[in-house]
Design an enzyme around this catalytic site. Structure first.
Site, mmCIF file in Angstrom:
data_model
loop_
_atom_site.group_PDB
_atom_site.id
_atom_site.type_symbol
_atom_site.label_atom_id
_atom_site.label_comp_id
_atom_site.label_asym_id
_atom_site.label_seq_id
_atom_site.Cartn_x
_atom_site.Cartn_y
_atom_site.Cartn_z
ATOM 1 N N ALA A 47 0.819 -1.212 0.000
ATOM 2 C CA ALA A 47 0.000 0.000 0.000
ATOM 3 C C ALA A 47 0.853 1.263 0.000
ATOM 4 O O ALA A 47 0.430 2.296 -0.527
ATOM 5 C CB ALA A 47 -0.935 -0.002 1.206
ATOM 6 N N THR A 48 2.047 1.207 0.576
ATOM 7 C CA THR A 48 2.912 2.388 0.571
ATOM 8 C C THR A 48 3.251 2.792 -0.857
ATOM 9 O O THR A 48 3.159 3.967 -1.228
ATOM 10 C CB THR A 48 4.199 2.123 1.379
ATOM 11 O OG1 THR A 48 3.871 2.080 2.766
ATOM 12 C CG2 THR A 48 5.224 3.218 1.146
ATOM 13 N N ASN A 65 -5.001 3.471 10.590
ATOM 14 C CA ASN A 65 -4.125 2.357 10.919
ATOM 15 C C ASN A 65 -3.678 2.323 12.375
ATOM 16 O O ASN A 65 -3.127 1.321 12.826
ATOM 17 C CB ASN A 65 -2.880 2.388 10.024
ATOM 18 C CG ASN A 65 -2.126 3.705 10.122
ATOM 19 O OD1 ASN A 65 -2.678 4.761 9.826
ATOM 20 N ND2 ASN A 65 -0.880 3.657 10.539
ATOM 21 N N GLN A 69 -6.371 -0.682 5.588
ATOM 22 C CA GLN A 69 -6.909 -1.182 6.849
ATOM 23 C C GLN A 69 -8.392 -1.519 6.771
ATOM 24 O O GLN A 69 -8.940 -2.073 7.724
ATOM 25 C CB GLN A 69 -6.687 -0.152 7.965
ATOM 26 C CG GLN A 69 -5.236 0.124 8.284
ATOM 27 C CD GLN A 69 -4.555 -1.021 9.014
ATOM 28 O OE1 GLN A 69 -5.197 -1.982 9.425
ATOM 29 N NE2 GLN A 69 -3.257 -0.918 9.174
ATOM 30 N N SER A 97 -3.503 -3.523 0.639
ATOM 31 C CA SER A 97 -2.356 -4.234 1.186
ATOM 32 C C SER A 97 -2.726 -5.676 1.474
ATOM 33 O O SER A 97 -3.741 -5.945 2.119
ATOM 34 C CB SER A 97 -1.876 -3.552 2.471
ATOM 35 O OG SER A 97 -0.875 -4.320 3.105
ATOM 36 N N HIS A 132 -0.942 -7.943 3.382
ATOM 37 C CA HIS A 132 -0.682 -8.441 4.734
ATOM 38 C C HIS A 132 -1.596 -7.840 5.796
ATOM 39 O O HIS A 132 -1.505 -8.194 6.968
ATOM 40 C CB HIS A 132 0.796 -8.267 5.123
ATOM 41 C CG HIS A 132 1.227 -6.859 5.369
ATOM 42 N ND1 HIS A 132 1.854 -6.098 4.412
ATOM 43 C CD2 HIS A 132 1.154 -6.077 6.458
ATOM 44 C CE1 HIS A 132 2.151 -4.914 4.914
ATOM 45 N NE2 HIS A 132 1.733 -4.877 6.164
ATOM 46 N N THR A 174 8.847 -7.316 -12.754
ATOM 47 C CA THR A 174 8.261 -8.648 -12.815
ATOM 48 C C THR A 174 7.275 -8.850 -11.667
ATOM 49 O O THR A 174 7.615 -8.632 -10.505
ATOM 50 C CB THR A 174 9.355 -9.725 -12.734
ATOM 51 O OG1 THR A 174 10.280 -9.531 -13.805
ATOM 52 C CG2 THR A 174 8.758 -11.115 -12.826
ATOM 53 N N CYS A 193 5.019 1.616 11.255
ATOM 54 C CA CYS A 193 5.910 2.138 10.229
ATOM 55 C C CYS A 193 6.853 3.201 10.774
ATOM 56 O O CYS A 193 7.752 3.649 10.073
ATOM 57 C CB CYS A 193 5.095 2.712 9.064
ATOM 58 S SG CYS A 193 4.176 1.443 8.174
#
Length: 377
Positions: free
Chosen positions: A70-71, A153, A181, A199, A201, A239, A326
């Protein structure tokens, strides 16, 4: 192993995602951009995963671009739209963000000041909800983009995206949502927004993979922020990592199927945990009230107790966090809590927890016991 309650940072990897990825690490290793059979099989797996993610958020698969997370998606959305505006001659130079956005949104936006853009940060209320009245005053015909997250978040506050979209549309502005989130935790309808970051994860998928939704109806498409072979519709070169994408798709499928069940499960565990704290006469304050936060999310202040000390002392028994993961390692107060009106001292007394799909009632009870021992009564 300690009880893992740091789900706003990283949720546990779903067994279904792990199983789906397994053959793509060793047995099936084709590059999805190659024309041979192995490559075509990998490409088919990537497109299947893209379709699963699209089903979760209600989009067309071709409106999704895979990224490293997401960043990166936030950077492409914000900087890419600004570059597109400059290149196409669009004269709007205001970018409006909420003051409690993720650092990747705030930093991306602020980096555009040198290019002539004005970055305007909208305030939030005591629950971490963007102030709609203030936002309405800040959005104008000079606004290029409005960026407001789906769920915060750090404190779990749910943002009124429908009102944000209506306001931005009235001014002719584009809308970006950092949905990292929210996706997989809330039913999200992104049909009315132009861009949304996702995201893996944060929804029980693998780390290192995310996506950017770019509406086919958006009047302006972001330009790439770096260059290469032109993969992912030329927006994100490089890739595509087939195993991670396959795991992301599997996680999205399970999240869609379990959306209501997961929400009820997480809400029940967080309520049990709070009741266990109360029964042990632990003094705490909920920073965001129940109706305003996503299920399972807790931002708690323990007056008279330093959050970092609590986390360190609990570390071998429960995994919890303070502020945003983060920015971990930096001894600074959470910008989210400060914008919500907390003092530096109050922010330093705050920890965050998230009860996930894979937590249990004994986890909730045991975590309350551990914290009651640490913070006292």
């Amino acid at each position: 192993m300690p009880i893992y309650l740091d789900g706003h940072s990283t949720t546990p990897l779903a067994p279904e995602a792990m199983e789906a990825m397994a053959p793509w690490w060793h047995a099936q290793v084709g590059n999805p951009h190659s024309p041979h059979l192995s490559g075509m099989l990998a490409s088919q797996a990537v497109e299947t995963a893209r379709a699963e993610l699209a089903s979760l958020i209600g989009s067309d698969p071709q409106e999704l671009v895979f990224t490293s997370g997401a960043t990166e998606a936030n950077n492409i959305a914000i900087r890419g739209i600004a570059l597109a505006a400059l290149e196409s001659g669009v004269g709007r130079r205001d970018i409006v963000v909420s003051a409690i956005e993720h650092k990747s949104v705030l930093s991306s936006a602020r980096s555009l000041r040198s290019a002539g853009f004005r970055i305007i940060e909208a305030p939030v209320d005591v629950n971490g909800i963007v102030d709609i009245s203030a936002l309405e005053r800040l959005v104008s015909t000079e606004t290029l983009l409005v960026s407001v997250m789906a769920v915060n978040n750090e404190v779990g506050s749910i943002q009124p995206l429908d009102q944000v979209v209506r306001m931005a549309r009235a001014a002719g502005a584009l809308v970006h949502v950092d949905a990292a989130q929210g996706a997989g935790k809330l039913p999200l309808d992104l049909a009315e927004v132009d861009l949304a970051s996702l995201s893996s994860h944060k929804m029980y998928g693998p780390m290192g993979i995310g996506a950017l939704f770019i509406s086919s109806a958006a009047p302006l498409r972001p330009l790439p922020v770096f260059f290469g072979g032109g993969q992912e519709a030329g927006i994100r070169p490089g890739t595509v990592p087939t195993p991670l994408v396959v795991g992301f798709g599997a996680a999205a499928k399970i999240s869609r199927e379990r959306l209501k069940a997961d929400a009820a499960h997480s809400a029940g565990l967080s309520a049990l945990f709070l009741e266990e704290l109360r029964s042990r006469q632990v003094q705490f304050i909920e920073n965001v009230s129940v109706p305003q936060r996503v299920s399972g999310s807790l931002s708690l202040r323990f007056p008279g107790n330093d959050a970092m000390s609590i986390i360190a002392r609990a570390g071998d028994r429960i995994s919890i966090s303070e502020g945003s993961a983060c920015t971990s390692g930096q001894i600074t107060a959470s910008h989210v809590l400060l914008e919500m009106g907390f003092t530096h001292h109050e922010a330093a007394e705050t920890v965050r927890l998230y009860f996930s799909r894979y937590n249990t009632e004994p986890d909730a009870t045991d975590a309350a016991v551990v914290l009651s021992e640490i913070v006292g009564r």
